[in-house]
Design an enzyme around this catalytic site. Structure first.
Site, PDB file in Angstrom:
ATOM      1  N   GLU A  28       9.678 -31.631  12.237  1.00  0.00           N
ATOM      2  CA  GLU A  28       9.327 -30.900  12.306  1.00  0.00           C
ATOM      3  C   GLU A  28       8.745 -29.476  12.913  1.00  0.00           C
ATOM      4  O   GLU A  28       8.079 -29.885  13.870  1.00  0.00           O
ATOM      5  CB  GLU A  28       7.428 -31.511  11.294  1.00  0.00           C
ATOM      6  N   CYS A  37       0.391 -26.643  10.796  1.00  0.00           N
ATOM      7  CA  CYS A  37       2.184 -25.793  10.178  1.00  0.00           C
ATOM      8  C   CYS A  37       2.097 -25.642   8.812  1.00  0.00           C
ATOM      9  O   CYS A  37       2.675 -24.842   8.373  1.00  0.00           O
ATOM     10  CB  CYS A  37       2.301 -27.817  10.713  1.00  0.00           C
TER      11      CYS A  37
END
Length: 528
Positions: A265, A302
């Site tokens: 990720e 994020c």
């Protein structure tokens, strides 16, 4: 729990022979004891072999056994929550309430996966019984289910020292799947990592599991992590971090003689589209909502909204002015590490070459080198479309306004996007109907589509998707949060004409675990 600065090698600890390093308090710049030591090649080899040995038994442990282990670990995190939060605060400057919440989230993740594996249906058992009289070709007895991949290398993340670190979602889902885990601790919070490792290693021992089910290695740089990905006994990799770091691991995993899956990720700008109806009805309110979102955790999320697209209408000016006011009055933020602060300053300075700096908060230089101020950039849609790199993530408390003159420009902007973790749309029912084509495009660009809400805040549950097309992640078919993340660490195995005694319990005719299965493509009665 006492901190020693040594790696975890099953029921043994590492040595003090590797290069030494210490955590640094980002608020003061002071080093934090103890001295940690980079794992030696021999220690890395020992960790990989321990995990490989553990796989033989742990991969076949029942769901109840794995569930008991995960729940014991969860209980340990709650027992030591204040100790964990206090140390994490020293190493990250994140506030104690946020960190206590992160401990709870870590424990809840472990318990979520405990419930999943204890129930057992996640293995997707399928049975196609033999049809010996089928014409023109008889069908053999065919059964399949998901089985664990093998030892998994997990990389701790910088911005979530607990929930995405040693015992975070990657570790929890891999352990739930039946995969031993070798963690490469993040060098920015080694003390927090050591405390978490104590809890996991203690749970392994208390449940009588092979000590190689969990190991952890320290590393001041990247050498240990790179060697771990290349080790022939490691079968998968999980990483949360920068695009540069994630891409390097992807390339290492793909270049092995036997390539392995690398679930990363990485980078996401998380675009937000504000449609005309929403902007007309609550421009200032939305400015406040989005300001709180892109500065949450000093913008080190994020899912931080880094791009805000809105129509060039009078209410857009009110939105922009309110956001400029909020940014200019923002207090100084402390970023996680000096390196993150340097990169934030470099990236925001570079962005001024393409976009106007509409507002910037003054920075109090009293804190150490990790100080950073909120920034707001502004650009028209033509410039944005001409420079796709402006959609790239900047890790910190900034965002960029993109104003367009027509619905067609919204459509072009949506089409120009690469992959993101999230895409958000604020609008009325009539807005959504009028911009259905934009929304359909965004579905192809992001893993989570949000209506009238901000992207920050990722609920850990069964339906959550925390993933997206590259460069948000390495594989958009999977999520790194929620119960579906377990599927990253399993593969389908088929048994043809197998004797009942050799079948896993999940595939035996008696269905001793009473799990949900498919027989001939139809749901099977669990009482069968």
């Amino acid at each position: 729990m006492e901190l020693s600065g040594q790696s975890f090698l099953g029921n043994q600890r590492g040595t003090h022979q590797g290069a030494g390093f210490q955590a640094v308090n980002p608020q003061t710049g002071d080093p934090l004891p103890p001295l940690y030591h980079t794992a030696s090649p021999a220690e890395l080899e020992a960790a990989a072999h321990l995990a490989f040995e553990a796989f033989a038994t742990y991969s076949r442990a029942s769901g109840k056994v794995r569930a008991a282990f995960l729940r014991r670990a969860a209980d340990g995190f709650i027992t030591h929550q204040q100790e964990l939060a206090d140390r994490a605060h020293l190493e990250t400057a994140l506030p104690i309430p946020r960190l206590l919440g992160e401990v709870t989230r870590t424990a809840n993740q472990l318990r979520l996966f405990a419930s999943v594996v204890e129930e057992g249906s996640w293995v997707q058992a399928r049975i196609d019984p033999a049809l010996p009289d089928r014409q023109p070709i008889p069908r053999p007895d065919i059964r399949s289910m998901l089985r664990p991949l093998g030892p998994v290398a997990v990389f701790g993340a910088s911005n979530f020292p607990l929930a995405f670190s040693v015992a975070g979602g990657d570790t929890a889902s891999a352990l739930a799947a039946g995969c031993p885990v070798v963690v490469k601790a993040h060098p920015a919070h080694p003390g927090t990592s050591e405390l978490a490792a104590h809890i996991l290693a203690g749970a392994v021992a208390a449940e009588g599991l092979h000590p190689g089910v969990f190991t952890m290695l320290f590393d001041a740089g990247v050498e240990v992590g790179a060697a771990l990905v290349k080790h022939p006994l490691i079968c998968a990799v999980a990483f949360t971090g920068s695009l540069r770091g994630g891409r390097a691991l992807m390339d290492l995993a793909a270049a092995r003689p036997n390539p392995i899956p690398c679930f990363t990720e990485m980078s996401s700008g998380n675009p937000v589209f504000i449609l005309p109806g929403a902007l007309k009805s609550r421009a200032k309110e939305l400015a406040g909502i989005l300001f709180n979102s892109f500065t949450l955790g000093a913008g080190q999320q994020c899912t931080k909204p880094g791009i805000i697209l809105l129509p060039d209408i009078p209410q857009g000016q009110a939105f922009s002015e309110e956001l400029q006011h909020l940014v200019s009055k923002a207090t100084t933020f402390t970023l996680l590490t000096p390196g993150i602060a340097r990169e934030y300053n470099r990236a925001t300075k570079a962005r001024t070459a393409e976009a106007a700096l509409a507002a910037a908060a003054p920075v109090d230089q009293t804190p150490f080198r990790c100080a950073a101020g909120a920034k707001l950039f502004q650009v028209d849609s033509d410039s944005f479309l001409a420079s796709p790199a402006m959609a790239d993530e900047i890790f910190g408390p900034d965002t960029m306004l993109v104003q367009g003159n027509s619905s067609d420009e919204f459509l072009q902007a949506a089409r120009s996007l690469t992959g993101h973790l999230t895409a958000s749309v604020f609008g009325t029912d009539s807005d959504f109907e009028a911009h259905r084509d934009v929304i359909q495009i965004l579905e192809q660009k992001a893993g989570r589509l949000i209506f009238n809400g901000v992207p920050t805040g990722v609920d850990v549950g069964h339906a959550m998707v925390h993933g997206g097309p590259y460069p948000a992640t390495s594989d958009s078919r999977f999520t790194s949060v929620g119960s579906m993340s377990i599927y990253r660490f399993a593969r389908p195995v088929c048994f043809q004409n197998s004797p009942q005694a050799l079948l896993p319990p999940e595939l035996q005719d008696s269905n001793p675990l009473r799990i949900a299965r498919l027989r001939d493509g139809q749901p099977e009665s669990q009482s069968a």
